[in-house]
Scaffold this motif. Structure first.
Motif, PDB file in Angstrom:
ATOM      1  N   LYS A 115      -2.964  -7.197   1.326  1.00 48.71           N
ATOM      2  CA  LYS A 115      -4.324  -7.460   0.826  1.00 48.71           C
ATOM      3  C   LYS A 115      -5.038  -6.201   0.350  1.00 48.71           C
ATOM      4  O   LYS A 115      -5.998  -6.283  -0.394  1.00 48.71           O
ATOM      5  CB  LYS A 115      -5.146  -8.211   1.883  1.00 48.71           C
ATOM      6  N   TYR A 116      -4.567  -5.041   0.744  1.00 48.60           N
ATOM      7  CA  TYR A 116      -5.192  -3.791   0.298  1.00 48.60           C
ATOM      8  C   TYR A 116      -4.390  -3.099  -0.817  1.00 48.60           C
ATOM      9  O   TYR A 116      -4.813  -2.048  -1.306  1.00 48.60           O
ATOM     10  CB  TYR A 116      -5.337  -2.834   1.480  1.00 48.60           C
TER      11      TYR A 116
ATOM     12  N   PRO B 254       5.922   1.662   4.079  1.00 51.96           N
ATOM     13  CA  PRO B 254       6.368   0.363   4.593  1.00 51.96           C
ATOM     14  C   PRO B 254       7.074  -0.447   3.511  1.00 51.96           C
ATOM     15  O   PRO B 254       6.811  -0.268   2.326  1.00 51.96           O
ATOM     16  CB  PRO B 254       5.051  -0.308   4.991  1.00 51.96           C
ATOM     17  N   LEU B 255       7.967  -1.308   3.933  1.00 49.00           N
ATOM     18  CA  LEU B 255       8.702  -2.156   2.986  1.00 49.00           C
ATOM     19  C   LEU B 255       8.475  -3.619   3.328  1.00 49.00           C
ATOM     20  O   LEU B 255       8.445  -3.986   4.503  1.00 49.00           O
ATOM     21  CB  LEU B 255      10.200  -1.839   3.062  1.00 49.00           C
TER      22      LEU B 255
ATOM     23  N   VAL C  97       3.876   2.827  11.547  1.00 45.56           N
ATOM     24  CA  VAL C  97       4.242   1.616  12.283  1.00 45.56           C
ATOM     25  C   VAL C  97       3.830   0.358  11.506  1.00 45.56           C
ATOM     26  O   VAL C  97       4.501  -0.662  11.553  1.00 45.56           O
ATOM     27  CB  VAL C  97       3.555   1.650  13.668  1.00 45.56           C
ATOM     28  N   HIS C  98       2.742   0.467  10.758  1.00 43.47           N
ATOM     29  CA  HIS C  98       2.221  -0.732  10.075  1.00 43.47           C
ATOM     30  C   HIS C  98       3.079  -1.156   8.898  1.00 43.47           C
ATOM     31  O   HIS C  98       3.972  -0.425   8.458  1.00 43.47           O
ATOM     32  CB  HIS C  98       0.770  -0.510   9.637  1.00 43.47           C
ATOM     33  N   GLY C  99       2.770  -2.347   8.389  1.00 39.20           N
ATOM     34  CA  GLY C  99       3.506  -2.888   7.255  1.00 39.20           C
ATOM     35  C   GLY C  99       2.822  -2.580   5.931  1.00 39.20           C
ATOM     36  O   GLY C  99       2.064  -1.606   5.824  1.00 39.20           O
ATOM     37  N   THR C 100       3.071  -3.434   4.941  1.00 40.97           N
ATOM     38  CA  THR C 100       2.649  -3.156   3.566  1.00 40.97           C
ATOM     39  C   THR C 100       1.206  -3.563   3.288  1.00 40.97           C
ATOM     40  O   THR C 100       0.721  -3.378   2.177  1.00 40.97           O
ATOM     41  CB  THR C 100       3.560  -3.935   2.594  1.00 40.97           C
ATOM     42  N   ALA C 101       0.526  -4.143   4.273  1.00 39.80           N
ATOM     43  CA  ALA C 101      -0.871  -4.594   4.147  1.00 39.80           C
ATOM     44  C   ALA C 101      -1.185  -5.101   2.741  1.00 39.80           C
ATOM     45  O   ALA C 101      -2.029  -4.531   2.042  1.00 39.80           O
ATOM     46  CB  ALA C 101      -1.819  -3.464   4.562  1.00 39.80           C
TER      47      ALA C 101
ATOM     48  N   GLU D  90       8.105   7.161   9.376  1.00 36.20           N
ATOM     49  CA  GLU D  90       7.452   6.005   8.741  1.00 36.20           C
ATOM     50  C   GLU D  90       6.302   5.527   9.612  1.00 36.20           C
ATOM     51  O   GLU D  90       6.359   5.632  10.839  1.00 36.20           O
ATOM     52  CB  GLU D  90       8.442   4.853   8.520  1.00 36.20           C
TER      53      GLU D  90
ATOM     54  N   ASN E 299      -5.848   2.896   4.891  1.00 34.79           N
ATOM     55  CA  ASN E 299      -5.930   4.128   5.672  1.00 34.79           C
ATOM     56  C   ASN E 299      -4.560   4.827   5.625  1.00 34.79           C
ATOM     57  O   ASN E 299      -3.570   4.288   6.121  1.00 34.79           O
ATOM     58  CB  ASN E 299      -6.282   3.781   7.129  1.00 34.79           C
TER      59      ASN E 299
ATOM     60  N   ARG F 111     -15.714   0.394   9.871  1.00 30.41           N
ATOM     61  CA  ARG F 111     -16.345  -0.867  10.264  1.00 30.41           C
ATOM     62  C   ARG F 111     -16.618  -0.948  11.775  1.00 30.41           C
ATOM     63  O   ARG F 111     -17.334  -1.835  12.219  1.00 30.41           O
ATOM     64  CB  ARG F 111     -15.539  -2.069   9.766  1.00 30.41           C
TER      65      ARG F 111
ATOM     66  N   THR G 240       9.310  -7.202   4.180  1.00 36.92           N
ATOM     67  CA  THR G 240      10.505  -7.824   4.740  1.00 36.92           C
ATOM     68  C   THR G 240      10.881  -8.995   3.842  1.00 36.92           C
ATOM     69  O   THR G 240      10.128  -9.950   3.710  1.00 36.92           O
ATOM     70  CB  THR G 240      10.228  -8.318   6.170  1.00 36.92           C
TER      71      THR G 240
ATOM     72  N   ILE H 170       0.824  -1.216   0.000  1.00 35.60           N
ATOM     73  CA  ILE H 170       0.000   0.000   0.000  1.00 35.60           C
ATOM     74  C   ILE H 170       0.860   1.269   0.000  1.00 35.60           C
ATOM     75  O   ILE H 170       0.317   2.376  -0.060  1.00 35.60           O
ATOM     76  CB  ILE H 170      -0.953   0.045   1.222  1.00 35.60           C
TER      77      ILE H 170
ATOM     78  N   ASN I  92      13.917  -2.201   7.004  1.00 37.00           N
ATOM     79  CA  ASN I  92      13.745  -1.057   7.905  1.00 37.00           C
ATOM     80  C   ASN I  92      14.865  -1.009   8.928  1.00 37.00           C
ATOM     81  O   ASN I  92      15.430   0.037   9.210  1.00 37.00           O
ATOM     82  CB  ASN I  92      12.400  -1.149   8.616  1.00 37.00           C
TER      83      ASN I  92
HETATM   84  P1  NAP Z   1       0.647  -5.120   8.163  1.00 41.52           P
HETATM   85  O1  NAP Z   1       1.137  -4.862   6.791  1.00 41.52           O
HETATM   86  O2  NAP Z   1       0.782  -4.017   9.149  1.00 41.52           O
HETATM   87  O3  NAP Z   1      -0.892  -5.514   8.040  1.00 41.52           O
HETATM   88  C1  NAP Z   1      -1.606  -6.247   9.001  1.00 41.52           C
HETATM   89  C2  NAP Z   1      -3.051  -5.801   9.027  1.00 41.52           C
HETATM   90  O4  NAP Z   1      -3.149  -4.542   9.647  1.00 41.52           O
HETATM   91  C3  NAP Z   1      -3.733  -5.614   7.691  1.00 41.52           C
HETATM   92  O5  NAP Z   1      -4.189  -6.820   7.145  1.00 41.52           O
HETATM   93  C4  NAP Z   1      -4.866  -4.678   8.090  1.00 41.52           C
HETATM   94  O6  NAP Z   1      -5.816  -5.336   8.916  1.00 41.52           O
HETATM   95  C5  NAP Z   1      -4.163  -3.754   9.038  1.00 41.52           C
HETATM   96  N1  NAP Z   1      -3.518  -2.597   8.403  1.00 41.52           N
HETATM   97  C6  NAP Z   1      -2.183  -2.289   8.402  1.00 41.52           C
HETATM   98  N2  NAP Z   1      -1.994  -1.110   7.824  1.00 41.52           N
HETATM   99  C7  NAP Z   1      -3.196  -0.651   7.442  1.00 41.52           C
HETATM  100  C8  NAP Z   1      -3.628   0.530   6.799  1.00 41.52           C
HETATM  101  N3  NAP Z   1      -2.764   1.522   6.459  1.00 41.52           N
HETATM  102  N4  NAP Z   1      -4.935   0.670   6.532  1.00 41.52           N
HETATM  103  C9  NAP Z   1      -5.811  -0.267   6.900  1.00 41.52           C
HETATM  104  N5  NAP Z   1      -5.464  -1.401   7.525  1.00 41.52           N
HETATM  105  C10 NAP Z   1      -4.160  -1.588   7.802  1.00 41.52           C
HETATM  106  O7  NAP Z   1       1.358  -6.391   8.789  1.00 41.52           O
HETATM  107  P2  NAP Z   1       1.751  -7.790   8.125  1.00 41.52           P
HETATM  108  O8  NAP Z   1       0.648  -8.248   7.242  1.00 41.52           O
HETATM  109  O9  NAP Z   1       2.205  -8.619   9.240  1.00 41.52           O
HETATM  110  O10 NAP Z   1       3.027  -7.478   7.236  1.00 41.52           O
HETATM  111  C11 NAP Z   1       3.026  -7.308   5.810  1.00 41.52           C
HETATM  112  C12 NAP Z   1       4.441  -6.972   5.332  1.00 41.52           C
HETATM  113  O11 NAP Z   1       4.856  -5.713   5.865  1.00 41.52           O
HETATM  114  C13 NAP Z   1       5.509  -7.982   5.763  1.00 41.52           C
HETATM  115  O12 NAP Z   1       6.424  -8.131   4.707  1.00 41.52           O
HETATM  116  C14 NAP Z   1       6.167  -7.286   6.936  1.00 41.52           C
HETATM  117  O13 NAP Z   1       7.461  -7.739   7.155  1.00 41.52           O
HETATM  118  C15 NAP Z   1       6.142  -5.860   6.478  1.00 41.52           C
HETATM  119  N6  NAP Z   1       6.245  -4.869   7.570  1.00 41.52           N
HETATM  120  C16 NAP Z   1       6.915  -3.729   7.288  1.00 41.52           C
HETATM  121  C17 NAP Z   1       7.004  -2.720   8.249  1.00 41.52           C
HETATM  122  C18 NAP Z   1       7.719  -1.457   7.896  1.00 41.52           C
HETATM  123  O14 NAP Z   1       8.060  -1.241   6.761  1.00 41.52           O
HETATM  124  N7  NAP Z   1       7.986  -0.583   8.852  1.00 41.52           N
HETATM  125  C19 NAP Z   1       6.385  -2.895   9.487  1.00 41.52           C
HETATM  126  C20 NAP Z   1       5.672  -4.064   9.738  1.00 41.52           C
HETATM  127  C21 NAP Z   1       5.614  -5.051   8.758  1.00 41.52           C
HETATM  128  P3  NAP Z   1      -7.197  -5.981   8.483  1.00 41.52           P
HETATM  129  O15 NAP Z   1      -6.812  -7.187   7.705  1.00 41.52           O
HETATM  130  O16 NAP Z   1      -7.829  -6.315   9.808  1.00 41.52           O
HETATM  131  O17 NAP Z   1      -7.982  -4.983   7.704  1.00 41.52           O
END
Ligand code: NAP
Length: 422
Positions: free
Chosen positions: A345-346, A106-107, A339-343, A337, A353, A396, A109, A43, A119
């Motif tokens: 599925k979106y 986000p990147l 805190v969340h990752g690349t999500a 940056e 968001n 939601r 991993t 994303i 990161n």
């Molecule tokens: P994630 O990308 O943070 O996503 C997990 C869940 O959090 C998503 O399925 C979604 O939940 C929700 N979410 C996260 N960001 C959102 C946003 N901006 N808007 C709406 N919903 C959001 O964690 P992950 O699936 O464990 O990791 C995916 C990849 O990202 C991995 O390769 C991981 O290593 C990497 N990562 C990178 C960083 C970084 O670059 N700093 C940090 C963490 C992870 P729902 O499914 O409930 O809608």
């Protein structure tokens, strides 16, 4: 970086715009600074586009066109792989050294590429030792009863502690050698099937973090700085963290601070006007206290592992990851940056968001001293939530609220910023 010759292979700094520099230990920010951005994976491109638009609008509105960010794209992750054939090119690290401040998405991993995390590699290469994680409550759906009091900034140490990655698996030759050494030198017996990790915490690492937290407290008028530690048990690591952190407060910030001891011994429990209270809490208590009495806490300074736990807890209290902003900072360099990752599925669906990325951008604006623009962004997010203008992750949890797409939500924020700025 005086006298340092920058050299780039495939990118060039933009011709317009000026560099942010350092003079007498302070950032010198021109009205048209070059700021680097890395889109990121998943994303990343969508939320970064949104964040840049919102930042540009806020800067324009706050300074009536007198200030403007000149953006410079640098590459990491999948996009870098296409352009450079590697995930984290030297150009990108060199570029951030050039601009001093950057914002990234986000990147992914990468699995099996020699990087534990891109990161972490960026933080290490640029010596970004402070992970700054604010918690904001803007009226979003939140599980915490006292959410309106949740307004913390956590300063998490980024380079030491058990996270330093010094560890060996059970049964390895290294673990055997360490066991033997401990037995021979200190008479310490460890089980043969124990994995071993080392927890280094240094005075240098602790004090530069505490210094940054206190500087932030002074600059942004925060009232309390709390040292979080488990020093009652881990005396020479976390206990020392506490001691060294107090040392900085008392020796370097004497005129600005009052310790909790002094509050009672000298001031009868009444905080003197304009001073910052420096206190400490044992980690398990701290984790509870931000739930039971959040109004007592403000800036929390923690070693790496404690900081990891408490920053996620703090964000969970106010509704989680889509709003969780962050920034990694060194002495002068800073990379914002979410805190969340690349999500994944979106990705590409205009559904993510972008608020965490946007609020990270606001943090970056605070960092360069453009706090009027930063505050305008936070006010706009607050107002959008008040008007039920939110993306699906928040909608939601809100009754009868129609979710906006990432792009629609962004447009809404731009409109609100214009309104607020008048
Ligand atoms: P994630 O990308 O943070 O996503 C997990 C869940 O959090 C998503 O399925 C979604 O939940 C929700 N979410 C996260 N960001 C959102 C946003 N901006 N808007 C709406 N919903 C959001 O964690 P992950 O699936 O464990 O990791 C995916 C990849 O990202 C991995 O390769 C991981 O290593 C990497 N990562 C990178 C960083 C970084 O670059 N700093 C940090 C963490 C992870 P729902 O499914 O409930 O809608």
């Amino acid at each position: 970086m005086d006298g340092y010759e920058f050299s780039f292979k495939k990118v060039r700094p933009p011709e317009e715009g000026e560099r942010i520099t350092v003079k007498d230990g302070k950032l010198l920010v021109p009205d048209n600074p070059i700021v680097a951005f890395i889109e990121g994976d998943g994303i990343g491109p969508e939320i970064m586009a949104s964040a840049r638009k919102v930042m540009d609008k806020a800067v324009e509105a706050a300074y009536k066109g007198k200030r403007r960010i000149v953006w410079w794209e640098l590459y990491a992750g999948e996009k870098a792989m296409k352009i450079y054939g590697e995930l984290l090119p030297q150009d990108t690290l060199e570029g951030i050294k050039y601009t001093l401040v950057a914002i990234k998405g986000p990147l992914t991993t990468p699995v099996g590429t020699g990087y534990r995390s891109l990161n972490v590699a960026i933080r290490k290469a640029l010596e970004l030792y402070a992970n700054i994680r604010p918690t904001y409550y803007f009226g979003q759906p939140a599980p915490h009863k006292y959410a309106e009091h949740d307004n913390f900034i956590i300063f998490r140490e980024n380079t030491e502690d058990l996270y330093a990655g010094i560890e060996w698996p059970a049964g390895s030759e290294e673990a055997r050698k360490i066991r033997e050494f401990l037995k021979k030198e200190f008479g310490i017996e460890l089980r043969e099937d124990a994995g071993i990790g080392i927890k280094p915490i240094s005075r240098f690492g602790t004090q530069r973090l505490m210094r940054k937290a206190l500087q932030w407290a002074i600059k942004f008028n925060r009232k309390v700085v709390t040292i979080m530690h488990k020093g009652n048990i881990m005396k020479y690591t976390e206990g020392a963290f506490r001691e060294w952190a107090y040392e900085v407060a008392v020796n370097e910030f004497r005129d600005y601070i009052v310790t909790e001891d002094e509050l009672y011994s000298k001031y009868g429990g009444k905080m003197p006007e304009g001073k910052i209270l420096v206190n400490d809490r044992i980690a398990d208590n701290m984790l509870q206290q931000i739930i039971t009495r959040p109004w007592d806490y403000d800036i929390i300074v923690a070693p790496n592992v404690n900081g990891d736990y408490i920053s996620d807890e703090a964000n969970a209290l106010v509704g989680g990851i889509g709003m969780a902003a962050g920034m990694n900072a060194g002495d002068y360099m800073a990379v914002a940056e979410p805190v969340h990752g690349t999500a994944p599925k979106y990705a590409g669906k205009d559904l993510a968001n972008p608020t965490a990325e946007i609020l990270s951008g606001a943090l970056l604006l605070d960092y360069i001293g453009w706090s009027e623009a930063a505050q305008l962004i936070r006010n706009a997010v607050h107002e959008a939530i008040k008007r039920n203008k939110v993306t699906q992750d928040l909608a939601r949890h809100m009754e009868g609220v129609k979710p906006l797409k990432t792009s629609e939500y962004t447009e809404e924020l731009l409109k609100i910023i214009e309104e607020l700025a008048g």
